[in-house]
Design a protein around this motif. Structure first.
Motif, PDB file in Angstrom:
ATOM      1  N   PHE A   1      39.202 106.434  21.409  1.00  0.00           N
ATOM      2  CA  PHE A   1      39.978 105.799  22.459  1.00  0.00           C
ATOM      3  C   PHE A   1      41.172 106.643  22.884  1.00  0.00           C
ATOM      4  N   GLY A   2      41.628 107.503  21.978  1.00  0.00           N
ATOM      5  CA  GLY A   2      42.720 108.396  22.348  1.00  0.00           C
ATOM      6  C   GLY A   2      42.315 109.295  23.484  1.00  0.00           C
ATOM      7  N   LEU A   3      41.074 109.700  23.437  1.00  0.00           N
ATOM      8  CA  LEU A   3      40.578 110.551  24.506  1.00  0.00           C
ATOM      9  C   LEU A   3      40.644 109.804  25.833  1.00  0.00           C
TER      10      LEU A   3
ATOM     11  N   ALA B   1      42.670 107.400  26.534  1.00  0.00           N
ATOM     12  CA  ALA B   1      44.063 107.247  26.948  1.00  0.00           C
ATOM     13  C   ALA B   1      44.572 108.549  27.556  1.00  0.00           C
ATOM     14  N   GLY B   2      44.283 109.657  26.874  1.00  0.00           N
ATOM     15  CA  GLY B   2      44.725 110.951  27.376  1.00  0.00           C
ATOM     16  C   GLY B   2      44.107 111.251  28.723  1.00  0.00           C
ATOM     17  N   ALA B   3      42.828 110.941  28.829  1.00  0.00           N
ATOM     18  CA  ALA B   3      42.130 111.191  30.088  1.00  0.00           C
ATOM     19  C   ALA B   3      42.740 110.359  31.201  1.00  0.00           C
TER      20      ALA B   3
ATOM     21  N   LEU C   1      45.778 109.273  31.435  1.00  0.00           N
ATOM     22  CA  LEU C   1      47.081 109.807  31.816  1.00  0.00           C
ATOM     23  C   LEU C   1      46.913 111.034  32.705  1.00  0.00           C
ATOM     24  N   LEU C   2      46.034 111.933  32.262  1.00  0.00           N
ATOM     25  CA  LEU C   2      45.798 113.122  33.075  1.00  0.00           C
ATOM     26  C   LEU C   2      45.170 112.728  34.413  1.00  0.00           C
ATOM     27  N   ALA C   3      44.339 111.686  34.353  1.00  0.00           N
ATOM     28  CA  ALA C   3      43.682 111.237  35.580  1.00  0.00           C
ATOM     29  C   ALA C   3      44.716 110.798  36.601  1.00  0.00           C
TER      30      ALA C   3
ATOM     31  N   ASP D   1      47.728 111.735  36.857  1.00  0.00           N
ATOM     32  CA  ASP D   1      48.387 112.931  37.360  1.00  0.00           C
ATOM     33  C   ASP D   1      47.499 113.632  38.386  1.00  0.00           C
ATOM     34  N   ALA D   2      46.208 113.702  38.031  1.00  0.00           N
ATOM     35  CA  ALA D   2      45.277 114.415  38.905  1.00  0.00           C
ATOM     36  C   ALA D   2      45.164 113.748  40.261  1.00  0.00           C
ATOM     37  N   TRP D   3      45.031 112.432  40.237  1.00  0.00           N
ATOM     38  CA  TRP D   3      44.858 111.741  41.527  1.00  0.00           C
ATOM     39  C   TRP D   3      46.147 111.793  42.334  1.00  0.00           C
TER      40      TRP D   3
ATOM     41  N   ALA E   1      48.155 114.202  42.332  1.00  0.00           N
ATOM     42  CA  ALA E   1      48.293 115.555  42.865  1.00  0.00           C
ATOM     43  C   ALA E   1      47.348 115.811  44.036  1.00  0.00           C
TER      44      ALA E   1
ATOM     45  N   MET F   1      33.330 113.609  31.852  1.00  0.00           N
ATOM     46  CA  MET F   1      33.360 113.379  33.295  1.00  0.00           C
ATOM     47  C   MET F   1      32.170 114.094  33.932  1.00  0.00           C
TER      48      MET F   1
END
Lengths: 177, 294
Positions: A8-10, A12-14, A16-18, A20-22, A24, A119
Motif C-alpha cells: 500500500f505504500g507504493l 500512497a507514493g504513487a 502523491l507523485l500522481a 504532482d504529475a497531473w 504539472a 501503470m
C-alpha cells in the motif's frame, strides 16, 4: 525483509507523485464565449473525446483457470496512464455463480501477495492489451452459454472508477461453432 | 553480465552471501522460506509474515552496518540518499559470495533508500537540507507506517522501530564523504530516460514498437529503452507512477552531475524511442569503464 516492492505504500507514493504529475500537466485555457459576439455559423463544436472503453477477450485456459486479455481504448488527444485490479466477478449461465475467484496479472489470491500493478500507458485511439484477467472456473460452469461478468477498478492518477466489462465467454469462442 | 546490467536488472537481489542467503531475501526465487514468523511489532505490521532470519543476520552485523552508513553519509538529505545508493550497489564490485556484513548493510539501506527517494522526489530542493529537516528521527517510523513503506509484497519490514530510528540517525554526519556516486547517477539517469520513454509511448510512437502493448514483453527488435522499461531494478520506479518527468531526476541531487544534466536535456528533446536509445548510449559511454566491463 521484502522491501523491494511495497504494497500500500507504493500506492500512497504513487498517488502523491500522481498528484504532482497531473498538476504539472499543461492546462489548456478554457475559452469563455463573449455573449455579445455573433455566433459564427461555420463554427463547429469540437467532438467530445471518446470515453475509455474496456473489454476482455478469451485468451487461454487450463483445467482450473481461464485467462482473458483485457483491452483498452480511448479517444483523448493524449495517452493516459492507468492501473487496474479485478473488483468482482460472477459466471452467469441461466443461474449466477458468485463464488468465482479472479485476479489480475500475478496477483493470485493464494500467493498472499498483492502486487500493486504497474501503470500502463494507453496511447490515443488505439486498442491495446493492458493486462490479463484470470478466474478459476470449474468444469461444470464451462458451457457455451456461460459468460463471465467482471467488474474492474481502474485508477487514473488518484481517481478510480468501477468498469463493468462486457460479458466474456468462458470457452474458446473459436471452438464454440 | 556487466555491473551496469546487474544494476538495471537488480541481479544483486539473487546474489548469495557467505551465510547462504540471497541479498533480496523473499524477493529472490532463491530464498528458502525459513524463518518466516508473525510480526510482533505494533501497528499495521503486527501478525503479518516477517522474515526473522533476515532480521537475525542484520542484528548480528548491526554495528558494522551502522558504521558503513556513517562513513558514507554527509550533512544533507541528498548525501544520505547518495550513501544509501553507494551501499546498495557496493556489492557490484565486491567479492562473491557477498560478505555477510555487506549483506546486512545492503538489507538495511534497501529499507531506507526507496522511501527516501520518494520523499526527495516529492520535495524539490529538499536534497540540500539536513535529513532531519526532511524527516525528523522521532517521526520516521510513523511516516513509514502511515505511507505503507513497512509492507512488502510478501512480508512486512522486519526491523524493530528503534533499529529504524537508529539507522536514520546514523545517516546524519557533519563531513562530506568520498564515495562512489556512479550507481546513484545511473539510477537517476535511468529514471529520466524511462520517464520520457513512457511519455513517448503514451503519445503513440507505436511504429517503433510493432505489436506493442503496455504489458507485452519487449521484442528483440524494439528500441533498447523498452527493454530497460521492462527490467526489474531502479527503473521500476518509473512504472509505478503515472508520469515521471525527466527533470525530476535532478531532485535527488544537491549538485546535479553534468552527465545527468545533459541526459535530462537530451531526454526532453527526444521525439522518438531511437533518440532515447542514443541519449542513453551516450550517457553509458561516459561512465567509468569498470561499469561496462564484463
Amino acid at each position: 525483509m521484502d522491501w523491494t516492492r511495497r504494497q500500500f505504500g507504493l500506492w500512497a507514493g504513487a498517488a502523491l507523485l500522481a498528484a504532482d504529475a497531473w498538476a504539472a500537466e499543461p492546462v489548456q485555457q478554457a475559452v469563455i464565449p463573449d455573449p455579445k459576439a455573433t455566433p459564427d455559423p461555420k463554427a463547429t463544436a469540437e467532438p467530445e473525446a471518446e470515453p475509455l472503453v474496456l473489454d476482455g477477450v478469451w485468451a487461454s485456459a487450463t483445467d482450473t483457470e481461464v485467462t482473458w486479455t483485457l483491452r483498452a481504448r480511448h479517444g483523448e488527444r493524449e495517452g493516459v496512464s492507468l492501473r487496474w485490479l479485478v473488483a468482482a466477478v460472477r459466471v452467469v449461465d441461466g443461474t449466477t455463480s458468485t463464488g468465482v475467484m479472479a485476479w489480475s496479472g500475478d496477483n493470485h489470491p493464494w500467493s498472499r501477495r498483492l502486487l500493486a500493478p504497474d501503470m500502463v500507458d494507453v496511447p490515443p485511439r488505439r486498442l491495446v492489451a493492458i493486462g490479463e484477467l484470470h478466474a478459476m472456473v470449474p468444469a461444470p460452469l464451462r458451457t457455451a452459454t456461460a459468460r463471465l461478468h467482471a467488474e474492474i477498478q481502474v485508477w487514473r492518477g488518484e481517481d478510480s472508477r468501477m468498469f463493468p466489462l462486457p460479458p466474456m465467454p468462458v470457452l474458446n469462442p473459436d471452438r464454440m461453432g | 553480465m556487466t555491473p551496469l546490467e546487474a544494476l538495471v536488472h537488480d541481479s544483486l537481489l539473487d546474489w548469495i552471501d557467505t551465510e547462504g542467503r540471497p541479498l533480496g531475501e523473499s524477493a529472490s526465487p532463491l530464498w528458502d522460506g525459513e524463518g518466516e514468523r508473525a510480526c510482533p511489532f505494533a501497528g499495521s505490521r503486527r501478525g503479518r509474515p516477517m522474515n526473522t532470519a533476515a532480521l537475525a543476520q542484520v542484528l548480528a552485523h548491526r554495528e558494522q552496518a551502522l558504521a558503513a552508513l556513517r562513513a558514507a553519509s554527509g550533512p544533507t538529505a541528498g548525501d544520505a540518499w547518495l550513501a544509501t545508493c553507494a551501499l546498495r550497489w557496493a556489492p557490484l564490485f565486491g567479492p562473491r559470495p557477498v560478505p555477510a556484513t555487506d549483506a546486512a548493510t545492503f538489507k538495511t539501506v534497501l529499507g531506507i533508500t526507496r522511501p527516501l527517494t520518494s520523499w526527495l522526489l516529492l520535495s524539490p530542493g529538499s536534497a540540500g537540507e539536513p535529513l532531519h529537516t526532511l524527516v525528523p528521527p522521532g517521526t520516521v517510523v510513523d511516516r513509514l507506517e502511515h505511507e505503507g513503506w513497512l509492507h512488502g509484497s510478501r512480508q512486512v519490514c522486519a526491523a524493530p522501530p528503534e533499529r529504524i530510528v537508529e539507522a536514520w540517525e546514523a545517516l546524519v554526519v557533519p563531513d562530506i564523504p568520498e564515495i562512489d556516486t556512479t550507481g546513484a547517477l545511473v539510477a537517476s539517469g535511468l529514471w529520466a530516460v524511462l520517464g520520457q520513454t513512457r511519455s513517448l509511448l503514451r503519445q503513440g510512437v507505436l511504429h517503433e514498437v510493432p505489436g506493442w502493448s503496455p504489458v507485452a514483453s519487449p521484442q528483440p527488435g524494439w528500441p533498447a529503452v523498452t527493454h530497460l522499461l521492462a527490467a526489474r531494478g531502479p527503473g521500476s520506479l518509473v512504472r509505478e507512477v503515472p508520469r515521471f518527468e525527466p527533470r525530476w531526476a535532478r531532485h535527488v541531487w544537491v549538485d546535479v552531475p553534468p552527465a545527468l544534466d545533459a541526459l535530462v536535456t537530451a531526454c526532453e528533446q527526444s521525439r522518438t524511442l531511437s533518440d532515447l536509445d542514443g541519449a542513453w548510449a551516450a550517457f553509458v559511454h561516459a561512465l567509468p569503464a569498470a561499469w561496462t566491463a564484463t
